[in-house]
Motif scaffolding. Structure first.
Motif, short mmCIF file in Angstrom:
data_model
loop_
_atom_site.label_atom_id
_atom_site.label_comp_id
_atom_site.label_asym_id
_atom_site.label_seq_id
_atom_site.Cartn_x
_atom_site.Cartn_y
_atom_site.Cartn_z
N HIS A 37 5.78 7.02 9.05
CA HIS A 37 5.78 6.81 7.60
C HIS A 37 6.37 5.44 7.23
O HIS A 37 5.90 4.78 6.32
CB HIS A 37 6.56 7.92 6.89
N GLU A 38 7.40 5.02 7.94
CA GLU A 38 8.00 3.71 7.68
C GLU A 38 7.02 2.59 8.03
O GLU A 38 6.92 1.60 7.31
CB GLU A 38 9.28 3.54 8.49
N ILE A 39 6.34 2.76 9.13
CA ILE A 39 5.37 1.75 9.56
C ILE A 39 4.23 1.65 8.55
O ILE A 39 3.85 0.55 8.14
CB ILE A 39 4.83 2.07 10.97
N LEU A 40 3.70 2.79 8.14
CA LEU A 40 2.59 2.79 7.19
C LEU A 40 3.01 2.24 5.83
O LEU A 40 2.26 1.49 5.19
CB LEU A 40 2.02 4.19 7.04
N ALA A 41 4.22 2.57 5.37
CA ALA A 41 4.70 2.07 4.08
C ALA A 41 4.87 0.55 4.14
O ALA A 41 4.48 -0.16 3.21
CB ALA A 41 6.02 2.73 3.71
N SER A 42 5.42 0.04 5.22
CA SER A 42 5.60 -1.39 5.36
C SER A 42 4.26 -2.11 5.41
O SER A 42 4.06 -3.13 4.73
CB SER A 42 6.40 -1.70 6.62
N CYS A 43 3.34 -1.61 6.19
CA CYS A 43 2.00 -2.22 6.27
C CYS A 43 1.29 -2.13 4.92
O CYS A 43 0.65 -3.09 4.49
CB CYS A 43 1.17 -1.53 7.34
N GLY A 44 1.41 -1.00 4.26
CA GLY A 44 0.76 -0.82 2.96
C GLY A 44 1.26 -1.80 1.91
O GLY A 44 0.47 -2.38 1.17
N MET A 45 2.57 -2.01 1.86
CA MET A 45 3.12 -2.96 0.89
C MET A 45 2.63 -4.37 1.19
O MET A 45 2.27 -5.11 0.27
CB MET A 45 4.65 -2.91 0.90
N ASN A 46 2.61 -4.74 2.44
CA ASN A 46 2.15 -6.09 2.80
C ASN A 46 0.66 -6.26 2.54
O ASN A 46 0.22 -7.34 2.14
CB ASN A 46 2.49 -6.40 4.25
N ILE A 47 -0.12 -5.22 2.74
CA ILE A 47 -1.56 -5.28 2.45
C ILE A 47 -1.80 -5.44 0.95
O ILE A 47 -2.65 -6.24 0.53
CB ILE A 47 -2.28 -4.05 3.02
N ILE A 48 -1.04 -4.72 0.13
CA ILE A 48 -1.17 -4.85 -1.33
C ILE A 48 -0.87 -6.28 -1.76
O ILE A 48 -1.58 -6.87 -2.58
CB ILE A 48 -0.25 -3.84 -2.05
N VAL A 49 0.20 -6.86 -1.21
CA VAL A 49 0.57 -8.23 -1.54
C VAL A 49 -0.53 -9.20 -1.10
O VAL A 49 -0.91 -10.10 -1.85
CB VAL A 49 1.94 -8.60 -0.93
N ALA A 50 -1.05 -9.02 0.09
CA ALA A 50 -2.11 -9.91 0.59
C ALA A 50 -3.36 -9.82 -0.28
O ALA A 50 -3.97 -10.84 -0.61
CB ALA A 50 -2.43 -9.58 2.05
N ILE A 51 -3.76 -8.62 -0.65
CA ILE A 51 -4.93 -8.44 -1.51
C ILE A 51 -4.70 -9.10 -2.86
O ILE A 51 -5.58 -9.78 -3.41
CB ILE A 51 -5.28 -6.95 -1.66
#
Length: 64
Positions: A37-51
């Motif tokens: 869950h920590e890995i997915l949350a971190s990746c998700g936040m960075n993906i939102i910022v990149a988009i």
């Protein structure tokens, strides 16, 4: 609705990118990722910022 979602993603990417990355890097330095869950949350936040950065770049490029 699509325009609102675009605006929201760009707003999040411009206003929350530094807190996301700061918290992410501090968290990476102080703990070991053992929870998916920590890995997915971190990746998700960075993906939102990149988009958001990409959408804003396209809008700025289109306006010039």
């Amino acid at each position: 609705m699509i325009n609102f979602l675009r605006y929201l993603i760009v707003w999040i990417s411009q206003n929350l990118s530094v807190p996301f990355w700061t918290v992410g890097h501090i968290h990476l330095m102080t703990s070991v990722y053992e929870d998916i869950h920590e890995i997915l949350a971190s990746c998700g936040m960075n993906i939102i910022v990149a988009i958001g950065f990409f959408i804003d770049y396209k809008q700025q490029h289109k306006n010039k």
